[in-house]
Design a protein around this motif. Structure first.
Motif, PDB file in Angstrom:
ATOM      1  N   VAL A 261      34.428  71.945  13.535  1.00 52.40           N
ATOM      2  CA  VAL A 261      33.602  72.969  13.943  1.00 52.40           C
ATOM      3  C   VAL A 261      34.932  73.696  14.758  1.00 52.40           C
ATOM      4  O   VAL A 261      35.446  73.022  15.747  1.00 52.40           O
ATOM      5  N   THR A 262      35.256  75.115  14.449  1.00 52.51           N
ATOM      6  CA  THR A 262      36.171  75.602  15.351  1.00 52.51           C
ATOM      7  C   THR A 262      35.895  77.311  15.350  1.00 52.51           C
ATOM      8  O   THR A 262      35.251  77.646  14.476  1.00 52.51           O
ATOM      9  N   GLU A 263      36.177  77.717  16.591  1.00 52.82           N
ATOM     10  CA  GLU A 263      36.252  79.367  16.605  1.00 52.82           C
ATOM     11  C   GLU A 263      37.019  80.022  15.816  1.00 52.82           C
ATOM     12  O   GLU A 263      38.386  79.860  15.753  1.00 52.82           O
ATOM     13  N   ASN A 264      36.108  80.930  15.412  1.00 53.01           N
ATOM     14  CA  ASN A 264      37.147  81.640  14.144  1.00 53.01           C
ATOM     15  C   ASN A 264      36.286  82.875  13.720  1.00 53.01           C
ATOM     16  O   ASN A 264      35.113  82.834  13.606  1.00 53.01           O
ATOM     17  N   ALA A 265      36.979  84.133  14.005  1.00 52.71           N
ATOM     18  CA  ALA A 265      36.156  85.343  13.498  1.00 52.71           C
ATOM     19  C   ALA A 265      35.721  85.520  12.073  1.00 52.71           C
ATOM     20  O   ALA A 265      34.736  86.431  11.892  1.00 52.71           O
ATOM     21  N   GLN A 266      36.315  84.792  11.254  1.00 55.54           N
ATOM     22  CA  GLN A 266      35.892  84.917   9.817  1.00 55.54           C
ATOM     23  C   GLN A 266      34.458  84.315   9.554  1.00 55.54           C
ATOM     24  O   GLN A 266      34.089  83.312   9.927  1.00 55.54           O
ATOM     25  N   LEU A 267      33.821  85.296   8.873  1.00 55.37           N
ATOM     26  CA  LEU A 267      32.446  84.489   8.293  1.00 55.37           C
ATOM     27  C   LEU A 267      32.509  83.209   7.369  1.00 55.37           C
ATOM     28  O   LEU A 267      31.655  82.488   7.695  1.00 55.37           O
ATOM     29  N   VAL A 268      33.389  83.352   6.561  1.00 55.00           N
ATOM     30  CA  VAL A 268      33.069  82.389   5.259  1.00 55.00           C
ATOM     31  C   VAL A 268      34.287  81.271   5.845  1.00 55.00           C
ATOM     32  O   VAL A 268      35.331  81.468   6.278  1.00 55.00           O
ATOM     33  N   SER A 269      33.813  79.977   5.736  1.00 55.12           N
ATOM     34  CA  SER A 269      34.685  78.838   6.185  1.00 55.12           C
ATOM     35  C   SER A 269      34.837  78.015   4.991  1.00 55.12           C
ATOM     36  O   SER A 269      34.065  77.902   3.925  1.00 55.12           O
ATOM     37  N   PRO A 270      35.982  77.166   5.069  1.00 57.52           N
ATOM     38  CA  PRO A 270      36.220  76.412   4.027  1.00 57.52           C
ATOM     39  C   PRO A 270      35.208  75.296   4.077  1.00 57.52           C
ATOM     40  O   PRO A 270      34.415  74.859   4.973  1.00 57.52           O
ATOM     41  N   ILE A 271      35.135  74.503   2.796  1.00 60.70           N
ATOM     42  CA  ILE A 271      34.073  73.224   2.566  1.00 60.70           C
ATOM     43  C   ILE A 271      34.604  72.283   3.637  1.00 60.70           C
ATOM     44  O   ILE A 271      35.844  72.112   3.948  1.00 60.70           O
ATOM     45  N   SER A 272      33.707  71.690   4.528  1.00 60.75           N
ATOM     46  CA  SER A 272      33.934  70.634   5.599  1.00 60.75           C
ATOM     47  C   SER A 272      34.044  71.474   7.150  1.00 60.75           C
ATOM     48  O   SER A 272      34.145  70.728   7.762  1.00 60.75           O
ATOM     49  N   VAL A 273      34.305  72.893   6.999  1.00 59.70           N
ATOM     50  CA  VAL A 273      34.417  73.508   8.280  1.00 59.70           C
ATOM     51  C   VAL A 273      33.349  74.457   8.465  1.00 59.70           C
ATOM     52  O   VAL A 273      32.898  74.998   7.511  1.00 59.70           O
ATOM     53  N   LEU A 274      32.783  74.597   9.766  1.00 58.85           N
ATOM     54  CA  LEU A 274      32.063  75.368  10.266  1.00 58.85           C
ATOM     55  C   LEU A 274      32.659  76.256  11.403  1.00 58.85           C
ATOM     56  O   LEU A 274      33.167  75.999  12.277  1.00 58.85           O
TER      57      LEU A 274
END
Length: 337
Positions: A261-274
């Protein structure tokens, strides 16, 4: 066939799907996974259950009654189906056939077996659909188009299909609102929205909106029952890879052992990442959600209390009127001249 007969066939299909024996679902999943390793038994079973939910008689009849029962002129509708999750193209099949048109379906290479299987089950229940359901490689004969793909493929679709009536769907994803007042049970329900189908669907939650100063420990603890997702080698490979990227680049993140889980402005995250973003007030939250509304498929919140949202755990259980990209497919088909 008239509208009532077409509707009855889909109701019968829904009833049939609820009665599939476990061993048949297991066999379907085995054969499907040989084609697409992401389509394992739990996800194939969930997809079949979801379609049975779509085909419940009373909601289906109520929904269908909103539209013209017969087309003025039956048309051939070319549908480019996605294959990111099992049977994702079924809703378009339902709309085209129920509306009285003919379906020319170009299947995704990632989901041919299940789509052909469920079509054969429908034809077994109502053989007269055979003249209105065709699987094709080229859509030259179509009078109108429905195409689902990425932002990149949408440009291709617009070039080839733009001169005829069309619905062209692009990348979308789903979001969750956290207030900090959720119970452990509520947060546990969110796991299905994040992990079902390994996060590959547009209705999978890929980003959270959390209040300033939010403590992620309770959330990560509540998601612990989904640790078994690492049993899938492809998911684990994605987790290991994305973890190494975050570590090498020294990106701050939380690590549950199977979810990053990481702070990121992008809406779509890679598999295994939120991903997550922070909001400072209700007004700030509304502003942030408004900015990304065009890229949002589904919004979830605890109990569905936030306006327009689904309850936690229900993102993957759309009703028959919950259209992809918010575009009313049945209205589009009813209005074809």
């Amino acid at each position: 066939m008239n509208h009532s007969e077409r509707l009855a066939a889909f109701v019968a299909l829904g009833h049939h799907l609820t009665q599939l024996p476990d061993e048949e679902i297991t066999e379907l999943a085995y054969r499907t996974r040989n084609q697409n390793p992401w389509f394992d038994r739990p996800n194939v079973a969930a997809a079949i259950k979801g379609i049975a939910h779509l085909l419940q008689e009373e909601p289906l009849r109520h929904w269908a009654a909103r539209y013209r029962p017969e087309p003025t002129t039956p048309r051939q509708i070319g549908v480019v189906m996605a294959g990111n999750i099992p049977l994702v193209g079924f809703h378009d099949l339902l709309c085209v056939l129920l509306s009285g048109h003919t379906l020319l379906a170009k299947l995704s290479k990632d989901d041919t077996f299940l789509m052909r299987w469920i079509s054969s089950e429908l034809l077994r229940l109502e053989p007269r659909f055979a003249e209105h359901l065709q699987f094709v490689e080229r859509l030259n004969a179509a009078d109108a188009f429905i195409a689902t793909g990425s932002d990149n493929t949408s440009r291709y679709f617009e070039y080839y299909f733009g001169k005829k009536p069309n619905i062209i769907r692009r990348n979308r994803t789903s979001l969750a609102i956290i207030t900090g007042r959720e119970s452990e049970h509520d947060l546990g329900l969110l796991g299905a929205d994040i992990f079902r189908y390994y996060g590959l669907g547009c209705r999978n939650v890929s980003k959270l909106y959390v209040p300033e100063g939010y403590n992620f420990k309770e959330l990560l603890d509540s998601l612990a029952p989904w640790h078994h997702i690492l049993d899938h080698n492809r998911y684990q490979n994605n987790y290991d890879y994305n973890k190494s990227i975050l570590l090498v680049n020294r990106v701050p993140h939380f690590d549950s052992g199977f979810l990053l889980v990481t702070e990121n402005a992008q809406l779509v995250s890679p598999i295994s990442v939120l991903h997550y973003s922070v909001y400072t007030s209700e007004i700030d939250l509304v502003d942030q959600l408004t900015d990304v509304a065009a890229q949002t498929q589904c919004l979830v919140s605890s109990g569905g209390l936030y306006p327009g949202s689904f309850p936690f755990g229900r993102a993957q259980e759309p009703g028959v009127a919950d259209y992809a990209d918010g575009v009313d497919t049945m209205a589009f088909l009813a209005e074809l001249a």
